[in-house]
Design a protein around this motif. Structure first.
Motif, short mmCIF file in Angstrom:
data_model
loop_
_atom_site.label_atom_id
_atom_site.label_comp_id
_atom_site.label_asym_id
_atom_site.label_seq_id
_atom_site.Cartn_x
_atom_site.Cartn_y
_atom_site.Cartn_z
N ARG A 104 -5.51 3.58 -8.28
CA ARG A 104 -4.54 2.66 -7.46
C ARG A 104 -4.52 1.23 -8.06
N GLN A 105 -5.85 0.91 -8.38
CA GLN A 105 -6.05 -0.39 -9.20
C GLN A 105 -4.88 -0.59 -10.30
N ASP A 134 0.95 -1.14 -0.02
CA ASP A 134 0.10 0.03 0.04
C ASP A 134 0.92 1.40 -0.15
N HIS A 181 2.32 1.81 -3.59
CA HIS A 181 1.56 2.01 -4.60
C HIS A 181 1.04 3.41 -4.25
N THR A 182 0.91 4.19 -3.01
CA THR A 182 0.57 5.52 -2.86
C THR A 182 1.93 6.36 -3.23
N LEU A 195 1.12 6.50 -6.69
CA LEU A 195 0.00 7.50 -7.19
C LEU A 195 0.20 8.86 -7.02
N ARG A 233 -1.32 -1.03 -8.87
CA ARG A 233 -1.20 -2.06 -8.41
C ARG A 233 -0.88 -3.21 -9.51
#
Length: 304
Positions: free
Chosen positions: A213-214, A145, A148-149, A152, A217
């Protein structure tokens, strides 16, 4: 399902990772009351299990209170978490707040709901922590997470920013901690399957395939398939910042940098890309030196 030996190994690994994160960032101290946010997903279940196990042998005394926010999503099984938490024998609080209707009313059909939903949840969590006298709030975000952030914010927000393992809330009244910061999502998913947690899916946003976010991912999953260890490497980079090799004037005095500057206090300096940093697997490309230039000098030039 994991067999019992694999499950025990996973349990020990998660406890080790969580214990190290807690120690590295001083997440939990003697006398703390920690509000553990349990959504019904695999991550928060694993976090609660691990914190309960660590509390039994921790050198400090702290209190755990599990909390779930019932957002009144249609079909939400309101009996699952109370039954599960009662079975654990842990103190808990179920908070009912119809944030679902607010999100559906405010966000147009087809638009992502995560931003508003998270803000509403955060407000309820902070209020509940204050009511219960909790000074720490534990969230179930893991290493993936956090990575990924980072991407983003980098790709869509123009910021070099991720999720910190520990932060103080805007009102200064609580400290938010992420005990799973060193844990991989793969380990958590395997552990959750082995523990047969009563998983509750999020029907509000789980079907939004257009989430940025997907997409991140999927990008990281592809990188990890082709180049194993990418997620770990990116997370390690978050712990090894070299401000002098970025471009933020507030973090490094670029304007004051000039010939003759004392480099003894530099944060990695011009040696940041030395080949030793990458190990023997990385070699410099062959360079054909110009007349009068040694091969060593030519190779040195690649490091500039």
């Amino acid at each position: 399902m994991e067999n019992s030996k694999n499950l025990q190994r996973l349990k020990k690994r998660l406890e080790s990772d969580v214990g190290k994160a807690i120690a590295d960032y001083k997440m939990i101290e003697h006398g703390d009351t920690v509000l553990v946010c349990v959504s019904g997903g695999k991550d928060s279940y694993a976090m609660l299990t691990t914190l309960m196990a660590l509390r039994q042998r921790a050198p400090v005394d702290f209190r755990l209170i599990a909390m779930n926010l019932d957002q009144k999503q249609p079909g939400f099984p309101a009996d699952v978490l109370p039954a599960y938490l009662t079975g654990l024998g842990i103190e808990y609080r179920i908070v009912e707040q119809d944030t679902y209707s607010i999100v559906k009313a405010k966000i147009p059909e087809g638009k992502t709901t995560c931003s508003l939903c998270s803000r509403l949840r955060r407000g309820v969590i902070y209020r509940t922590a204050k009511e219960l006298g909790a000074n720490k709030i534990a969230l179930g975000h893991h290493r993936d997470d956090i990575v990924h952030t980072l991407f983003l914010n980098l790709l869509f927000g123009g910021k070099l920013k991720a999720m910190p393992p520990k932060l103080v809330t805007d009102d200064g009244e609580h400290v938010v901690i992420r005990p799973l910061a060193y844990c991989s999502e793969n380990d958590i998913a395997r552990f959750a399957r082995g523990m047969a947690y009563p998983i509750i899916p999020c029907n509000l946003c789980g079907s939004q395939n257009n989430l940025q976010r997907q997409k991140i991912r999927e990008m990281m999953a592809d990188w990890d398939r082709r180049y194993p260890g990418r997620t770990e490497s990116v997370f390690s980079a978050l712990q090894n910042i070299v401000p002098s090799h970025l471009a933020d004037n507030t973090l490094f005095d670029f304007k004051g940098l000039h010939v003759g500057t004392d480099l003894s206090a530099m944060d990695g300096g011009d040696r940041v890309f030395d080949t030793q940093q990458f190990g023997s697997a990385v070699s410099l490309p062959e360079v054909i030196p110009q007349p009068g230039i040694s091969l060593q000098s030519a190779n040195d030039g690649l490091l500039l």
